[in-house]
Every structure is written in structure tokens, then in C-alpha cells.
Design a protein around this motif. Structure first.
Motif, PDB file in Angstrom:
ATOM      1  N   GLU A 753      84.031   3.016  93.160  1.00 32.81           N
ATOM      2  CA  GLU A 753      83.566   4.326  92.710  1.00 32.81           C
ATOM      3  C   GLU A 753      82.325   4.228  91.823  1.00 32.81           C
ATOM      4  OE1 GLU A 753      86.496   7.433  91.699  1.00 32.81           O
ATOM      5  OE2 GLU A 753      88.029   5.930  92.175  1.00 32.81           O
ATOM      6  N   CYS A 775      86.412   3.464  98.867  1.00 32.01           N
ATOM      7  CA  CYS A 775      87.123   4.061  97.714  1.00 32.01           C
ATOM      8  C   CYS A 775      88.545   4.415  98.114  1.00 32.01           C
ATOM      9  CB  CYS A 775      86.388   5.310  97.245  1.00 32.01           C
ATOM     10  SG  CYS A 775      84.799   4.981  96.483  1.00 32.01           S
ATOM     11  N   LYS A 778      92.589   9.065  98.246  1.00 36.52           N
ATOM     12  CA  LYS A 778      92.743  10.321  97.520  1.00 36.52           C
ATOM     13  C   LYS A 778      91.468  10.738  96.786  1.00 36.52           C
ATOM     14  CE  LYS A 778      94.752   8.036  93.467  1.00 36.52           C
ATOM     15  NZ  LYS A 778      95.931   7.974  92.575  1.00 36.52           N
ATOM     16  N   ARG A 779      90.457   9.831  96.687  1.00 37.82           N
ATOM     17  CA  ARG A 779      89.217  10.159  95.994  1.00 37.82           C
ATOM     18  C   ARG A 779      88.044  10.366  96.960  1.00 37.82           C
ATOM     19  NH1 ARG A 779      88.840  11.360  90.814  1.00 37.82           N
ATOM     20  NH2 ARG A 779      87.006  10.009  90.462  1.00 37.82           N
ATOM     21  N   LEU A 782      86.556  13.975  97.298  1.00 33.25           N
ATOM     22  CA  LEU A 782      85.776  14.327  96.107  1.00 33.25           C
ATOM     23  C   LEU A 782      84.365  13.730  96.176  1.00 33.25           C
ATOM     24  CD1 LEU A 782      85.459  15.426  93.214  1.00 33.25           C
ATOM     25  CD2 LEU A 782      86.477  13.282  92.396  1.00 33.25           C
ATOM     26  N   TRP A 783      84.292  12.430  96.477  1.00 31.45           N
ATOM     27  CA  TRP A 783      82.983  11.782  96.489  1.00 31.45           C
ATOM     28  C   TRP A 783      82.109  12.281  97.631  1.00 31.45           C
ATOM     29  CZ3 TRP A 783      81.280   9.857  92.353  1.00 31.45           C
ATOM     30  CH2 TRP A 783      82.120   9.231  91.428  1.00 31.45           C
TER      31      TRP A 783
END
Length: 835
Positions: A753, A775, A778-779, A782-783
Motif C-alpha cells: 500500500e 494489496c 479488502k483494500r 479503495l485504492w
């Protein structure tokens, strides 16, 4: 009725509305014969100064040395003065009961009523060179003044001790001597009236020559021999050698009357009788040997046989007469008293007085008298209260106050405040008139002086118990009286423990406020009784009052202890600054080393004002940690840190501060490394003064990867921090290939990240896409969203079946108005909702 009252109430009424009241009879010492004495009484029932008259022949008993003896009005001696100051010209009393003595050389001495010398000053100017032949002590709004007449006939006047002397204008035709003179005051200004032959000369400051007034009398006379000015300086009386008396205004423009006394001898004194109920004067009293004469404005006379010698004292509401065997007061009969006791009086107060008497006798006539005054009963009640205030006899006072109380019962509403006020004042006045107190004040005098002055006079006479009771009775503060009592104990009782015990017992009453043990302790210190002062200071709860006196006494340890126990840092600071002025640094340090708060405050003060003294303190205490910090701060200020680090580290080691010592060693190594690296690069890229973190960053920026890794290893920099520094430097240099290579070198301790974040900081979504895939799942959405990769974000959310993320994406896509993306996300949402 009136004749009975006259006998019962112990006063005589003259036919011209004046009365003579008997005061406490003086009991003079057997050796005092007033016939051969000069007597100077003070007004307001004050003390009397008695001295042998030098112009009279008298057998000398005892010492021939001149002596001034001071008595109260009952003949008790309060003090004496053995006179050795020179030829005494005149005496008088100030408004604060100080005896003023004027000498031939124009010096003025002041004594208290116990004969203690208080002050000495000179009239100054020409009066100090030329001899003084006469002097007058007078009162004015500016204070107590002194006027003197010199042998040259000139008059000098000093309004008070603080003002310079004034020379009054010269006397016209000064070859003719003056027979009498008096001082007249108008506010803060004073002038002189002189009697010379058939004329009166007025000398006022500012004039070049005096003004002359003549032709006062219709009958023939040779010269004016006496001048008398009333107490309020509004009325004037002139007396001639042929016994003629002239009465008029002090400006001599109005004549009241001219009276022939029929006597050719010289009068002893002439004084005006002031009215009790106003500020006017209606009559004068003239004293001759064995004879007293009263003359009013209408030329009515009253005469009485008296002792061979008498002394008149002008008061603001009458004249006191002092003889060898009596002490009396002549007053203008108050109107309210006259209304009640006059023969055939028809005043309402007179009827009410009779009604009350008949009521006590249980006579039916009480109702008859009451009916005569019922319509004006409130006026009658007020007159009875007022009349009681003017009376001297307690029985008369009680009768009048009982009458007022009786009359109040017939009033629907009556404010009792005045009744209670007069009751309290009468009790106080009767106490003051007692022979043991000997202050025969009238009600008018009491009101004029005010209770605070009365209390101060009682305290000065050392009647502390009476003063406290009077203060309680009049509802006035009594703390200052107790303080004066304590001063007296400190000065005269030599047993420290006993004095401290008595003072503590008196002061422990919680109802008494405003008492300070510190004031009494300071008095004890002034008397040289420091042990008693310390005992008293221990009782003082306020450290802010204790500490200054302890410092003044030189008791530094107690001062520091008291200041630190209070917790008041400002007080502690003030103590330290005071001690710094009087003690050497070593002595000061020894004094405060046992008090941590004081020691720390002192160190703070020294750090701002005298750092060398601070180092001496640390060195004396073997405080190696503080020495190290001191040296460190000095090294920083002098930019010589590198050369002093070893010394600083040694001090930390001696002070058992291993962490700080290790930090010093590390700092020395990094500085040495930075210096060596600067030499290697010939000063092109200096790292001097940088921290380990900044030094590694600098090396990475310069491409010195191995040097950076070596520094990381030497100073145990965590991998996570090092990776962060590495990717930040690479992203700033936009070295994306090297960044990708570094990410694949080994597993990242910080994840991937941070790689995405540094790429986005440089606005490179393409590079960011490489690391988003690595990454956590679950992220990723978002990114992708932050990188504005909405297609990938929709696919990822659909793959993860995250309906919530799809709804959030739908909201953002609507804002950018991309129809293709909107259709795609709507389809994805529909697919997930269908499942």
C-alpha cells in the motif's frame, strides 16, 4: 414642677437661658495650688498642662527645676516633663491632644499626654533670630498652628508643622506697643487682630500693611486690653481698661451690644459661650478673681462668686470652668430641654413628661396631660429623645428616655432607630464621663469628633477594655484595639510565653476579623524581642505576611520553609531574590538545599540570569546529570557540541544515566561519520548536524545505497522505516523502474500500500495499478477508486460481491457523469441483487 426638677437633676438655670452643669470634681495633689500655676486645658474634655507661674512669688517645695505636669480632668497625673529646653513662652494643645510648647528662640516642642517628647521644629525665618515675647497656639482647617510675636513687634505664623512660616504685615505706627492680640481663622487661612489703645489692627497675609478699625465704644475709654474670638471664629469681644465690653461680629461691621461691667480690674479670661443646638454664640463669660460674669447679646448679666482663681476652656457648645475645688460647664440651655423643664411650658414634650410621671404614680391625671399633647405626640417623643442626649445626669437621661418610650406606645408607627442610637450613645457618654476615664464630652462634641476618634483616644490612654466594649456597643470594628493592646503587652510584659499565651487567647475569638499576628510580631522585633516575634509569627496563617518579617529579622531558614510550605511560587521567588542580595552563593545554596521547591525555583532563576552560579550548585551537589545537561546546553549555544560530547557522556555515566550516555556515544559516531563523508565528497554535499534518519535519506538521495544500509545497520534502524525512506526517495526521483525492482527484491515489511500511496502522490496511476494488485483484497477497491480506475474498481467489487462498495462507486460515477461506467455499475448492482 420646674423647681423640683432643678434640685433633682443637679444643674442650675440662669434667668438668661444659660445653665451650669457640675462635672466630676477634680482631686488635685496636695502640692498643687492652682492660684500659683499656669493651667492650659485641652478642649473636648482633654488633659491639662500645669506649670508653676514664673511671674508669681510662691514658696518653693521640692526641686526648683521647672516641671510641666499633665493631669486629666479629675486631677489624676498622667505624666510630667522636666523642663530643660530653654525659656518657655507659651503652651497649648493640638487637635490630637499633643502639648505644644513654644520657646523664646522660636523652637516648638510637641509632647504627648504622658510627657513623652514626640517632635521638635522651628518657626524659622526672622523669628528664630529675634526673641519671641508672646505666642498663640490655634486651630484651623489646616491643622494646629502657632503664631509668635517678636521683640520687634512683628508677628510670624505657621499654619501647621508641614507649612513654612508666614510673616504678617507690619503694624502701622509700630512705635506704640500693642496691649493684646488674637488669631482668627477662616478655613485654611489665618490672620491676626491686635488691640492698641482705642483701635483694633487687622494683619492678614498678602497685605503690605495692617488695616485699622476704631470708634467701637460710645463711652470714653483709654485702651483695649482684652480681645476674645468665639470658638467658631465668627464673633468678637473687646474689653477696655474702664470695664467696657463690646460684642460684635469678627469683621467688626456689626455691633451686638456695649456693656459696662462696672469693674476696673483686669479680667483673667473672656470666652464666648457657643450654643448647643447651632453654631451661634449669644453670650460671653468673663472671669475675675473670685468672680464670674456672664453677659449676653442683649446686655443681660448674670454674676456668681467663685474661687480666687479659675480657668476657662472654650468648647464648641459651652465653656468649662476649672477651679481648685470644682469642674463645671456653662451652656446655652438647649431649646428641647427648655421646652420640657421651663416654668409654665406648654410644649407637647412638657405635657408628655408630666403624663409619664403621673402614669408611674398611677394617677388619673396622666390621661389629662396626655390629651394635651396627643395631637403632637410624635414631636414630643422626638424632643424627649433629643433632650436626653444633651443631659449629663443619668437619672435625667433615664426619665426622658422613659418618657419617650412611654410616648411611642401611642404612635401607630415610629422608627426606633434614633431612640436606640441615642441610648447607645448615652451609655458611651456616661462611661466616658466616669472619673476613671475622665473624658467629660457632650453629645455635640461626641458627634463632632465621631466614634473612631473617641476610640483612638481611649486606646491612647490605655483604656483597652473600655474601648473594646464601646466598639462593640457602637457596632464598630475592635480588631485594631486588640492590636494596640497587644503592642502594649509586647512593650511592657517581659515574659515571652505569657505574652504569646495572652495574645492567643484574646485573638482566638472567631467573631473578631482583620487581626494580624504579623503586625504584633513586627512590634516585638522593633523592641528587640525576636523570640516572641517568632512565636507570634507561628500563629499567623498567611505566609505572605510571615515571610517579609522573617527576612527582616534575618531568620532565612524559617522564611524559606514558610514560603515553600505555602506552595506560592511567586512568594518563593521573592524570598530567593531577597536572599540573593544579602547572602553569598554558597550560603544561599546551603540555606535552600533542603527545600526542593525553593532549590528548583532558584535553579530556574539562575538559568536565566547567572548560569555559572547554576553550574556551581550542580557541582556542589554532585548532580552529574544536571552537569551533563548544563554542558550540553552550553555546547549547543557555543556550537561546540562535537568536542564536548565525550565530557557530556562521562557526566551522564557518572550520574548513572546509561541511556543518555549511549545517546552521546551514538551522536559522536554520527557526527564523525558525517564529517568523514563530507571530506570524502570534498564538501559538495554536507550532512553536518543531520539526524540519523535525515542522514540516511540524504545518502539515498545521493545514491549511496551501501552507505545508507551500513548506517541503518549501525544504528539499528528498523526495516519498516528504511523501506519507507527508500520508496519515498525513489518516488521523488520518479525512478519507477528502480522502485519496481526494489519491490520485488524481497517481501516488503510494510506491505504494498505505501508503494501505491507514493505513486499516487506523484499522480502516476499507471504505476500504482501494478502495486494495487498486490494489496489485500479488502483494500483493492479503495485504492482503485483513489487512483480513478473505476472499471477495475467495479470489476473488483463485483468479484468480491461487495454491494456496498458498488453503491458508493455509483454515487461517485454519477458526479463525473460517465454514462458507460454508470451503465456498467448498474448492471453489476442488478446482477448482485438478483442473486
Amino acid at each position: 414642677k420646674t423647681l423640683l426638677l432643678i434640685c433633682q437633676f443637679d444643674f442650675a438655670i440662669f434667668y438668661n437661658a444659660h445653665r451650669k452643669v457640675e462635672l466630676a470634681t477634680p482631686d488635685w495633689p496636695i502640692e498643687i495650688n492652682l492660684e500659683y500655676m499656669q493651667v492650659v486645658p485641652a478642649p473636648y474634655g482633654g488633659p491639662l498642662a500645669v506649670m508653676r507661674d514664673p511671674v508669681k512669688l510662691v514658696p518653693v517645695e521640692g526641686s526648683s527645676r521647672p516641671m510641666i505636669r499633665i493631669f486629666d480632668t479629675t486631677g489624676n497625673e498622667t505624666g510630667h516633663i522636666l523642663w530643660n529646653h530653654g525659656k518657655l513662652i507659651s503652651m497649648g494643645w493640638s487637635d490630637t491632644e499633643e502639648l505644644i510648647c513654644v520657646l523664646e528662640n522660636a523652637k516648638v516642642f510637641k509632647f504627648d499626654m504622658f510627657g513623652n517628647e514626640m517632635d521638635c521644629y522651628s518657626i524659622g525665618g526672622e523669628a528664630s533670630v529675634i526673641k519671641v515675647v508672646e505666642a498663640k497656639v490655634f486651630q484651623s482647617a489646616a491643622g494646629t498652628g502657632v503664631a509668635v510675636m517678636t521683640t520687634s513687634g512683628r508677628i510670624f505664623l505657621k499654619q501647621n508643622i508641614n507649612k513654612s512660616e508666614r510673616k504678617l504685615p507690619d503694624i502701622p505706627n509700630s512705635n506704640v506697643s500693642c496691649s493684646c492680640w488674637e488669631i482668627v481663622t477662616e478655613g485654611r487661612n489665618s490672620y491676626c487682630l491686635l488691640g492698641r489703645e482705642r483701635e483694633v489692627i487687622k494683619l492678614m497675609h498678602g497685605q503690605t500693611v495692617g488695616t485699622i478699625t476704631a470708634n467701637f465704644f460710645e463711652k470714653p475709654y483709654d485702651r483695649i486690653i482684652k480681645i476674645s474670638v468665639s470658638y467658631n471664629h465668627q464673633h468678637l469681644a473687646l474689653y477696655t481698661n474702664t470695664g467696657l465690653l463690646w460684642m460684635g461680629s469678627v469683621d467688626m461691621r456689626q455691633k451686638y451690644c456695649e456693656f459696662d461691667t462696672g469693674r476696673k480690674d483686669m479680667p483673667l479670661q473672656i470666652e464666648w459661650i457657643m450654643n448647643t443646638h447651632n453654631t451661634e454664640a449669644d453670650a460671653v463669660v468673663i472671669s475675675y478673681p473670685s468672680y464670674l460674669l456672664i453677659v449676653n447679646r442683649n446686655a443681660d448679666r448674670s454674676e456668681f462668686p467663685y474661687d480666687p482663681i479659675m480657668f476657662l476652656v472654650a468648647e464648641m457648645d459651652g465653656v468649662r470652668i476649672i477651679t481648685q475645688s470644682s469642674h463645671e460647664m456653662i451652656q446655652r440651655l438647649p431649646k428641647c430641654v427648655e421646652n420640657i423643664f421651663a416654668v409654665n411650658s406648654q410644649a407637647p414634650a412638657s405635657y408628655l413628661f408630666e403624663a409619664q410621671k403621673k402614669f408611674e404614680e398611677k394617677s388619673y391625671k396622666a390621661d389629662e396631660y396626655l390629651s394635651m399633647c396627643r395631637s403632637n405626640i410624635e414631636l414630643a417623643v422626638n424632643e424627649c429623645i433629643e433632650a436626653a442626649a444633651y443631659e449629663f445626669c443619668p437619672d435625667t437621661q433615664k426619665s426622658l428616655m422613659r418618657t419617650a418610650y412611654f410616648g411611642k406606645g401611642f404612635l401607630a408607627s415610629h422608627n426606633p432607630e434614633e431612640y436606640m442610637r441615642i441610648l447607645r450613645i448615652l451609655r458611651v457618654l456616661n462611661t466616658l464621663r466616669h472619673e476613671k476615664i475622665a473624658m467629660p464630652l457632650t453629645y455635640k462634641q461626641f458627634s463632632h469628633l465621631n466614634p473612631e476618634v473617641i476610640l483612638s483616644r481611649l486606646v491612647f490612654r490605655k483604656h483597652y477594655g473600655v474601648a473594646i466594649q464601646v466598639a462593640k456597643h457602637l457596632k464598630l470594628p475592635e480588631s485594631w484595639i486588640l492590636e494596640h493592646w497587644a503592642y502594649h503587652k509586647v512593650m511592657h510584659d517581659k515574659n515571652d510565653n505569657e505574652v504569646a499565651r495572652k495574645i492567643t487567647e484574646k485573638f482566638k475569638n472567631p467573631s473578631i476579623e482583620g487581626i494580624s499576628y504579623c503586625n504584633i510580631a513586627e512590634k516585638a522585633h522593633q523592641c528587640g524581642r525576636d523570640e516572641l516575634a517568632i512565636k507570634l509569627l507561628e500563629l499567623e496563617p498567611r505566609a505572605s505576611l510571615q515571610v517579609p518579617l522573617l527576612l527582616k529579622m534575618g531568620n532565612c531558614n524559617r522564611a524559606v520553609a514558610s514560603a515553600t510550605q505555602s506552595g506560592d511560587t511567586e512568594l518563593v521567588t521573592s524570598v530567593l531574590l531577597e536572599l540573593k542580595k544579602t547572602k553569598t552563593l554558597s550560603d544561599l545554596h546551603m540555606t535552600i538545599r533542603e527545600y526542593p521547591l525553593a532549590l528548583n525555583m532558584y535553579k530556574k532563576i539562575m538559568s536565566e540570569s547567572n548560569r555559572l552560579a547554576l553550574y556551581h550548585i550542580y557541582n556542589t551537589e554532585d548532580d552529574h546529570k544536571s552537569i551533563a545537561e548544563f554542558n550540553f546546553n552550553n555546547a549547543i549555544d557555543s556550537e561546540g557540541l562535537e568536542s564536548n560530547l565525550s565530557q557530556i557522556g562521562d557526566s551522564y555515566s557518572k550520574g548513572r544515566c546509561s541511556v543518555e550516555a549511549e545517546l552521546c556515544a551514538d551522536t559522536a559516531r554520527i557526527l564523525q561519520f558525517q564529517k568523514a563523508h563530507a571530506n570524502k565528497l570534498n564538501g559538495n554535499a554536507s550532512m553536518s548536524g543531520l539526524s540519523v534518519h535525515d542522514s540516511i535519506v540524504k545518502l539515498l538521495q545521493m545514491g549511496e545505497i551501501k552507505e545508507a544500509e551500513k548506517l541503518k545497520h549501525d544504528y539499528k534502524v528498523p526495516d519498516r522505516r528504511f523501506w519507507w525512506m527508500r520508496i519515498l526517495v525513489l518516488s521523488e526521483k520518479l525512478n519507477w523502474a528502480e522502485l519496481e525492482k526494489f519491490s520485488k527484491s524481497k517481501k516488503s515489511p510494510i506491505g504494498y500500500e505505501p508503494f501505491v500511496e507514493v505513486c499516487l502522490q506523484q499522480e502516476n496511476s499507471f504505476e500504482a495499478r501494478k502495486y494495487i494488485a498486490r494489496c489485500p483484497d479488502k483494500r483493492k477497491v479503495l485504492w482503485y477508486t483513489r487512483a480513478n480506475l473505476y472499471n477495475e474498481a467495479i470489476d473488483c467489487a463485483l468479484e468480491q460481491r461487495d454491494l456496498h462498495c458498488l453503491y458508493e462507486l455509483q454515487t461517485k460515477i454519477r458526479l463525473i457523469r460517465d454514462q458507460g461506467l454508470l451503465d456498467k455499475i448498474c448492471t453489476a448492482i442488478a446482477m448482485l441483487e438478483a442473486r
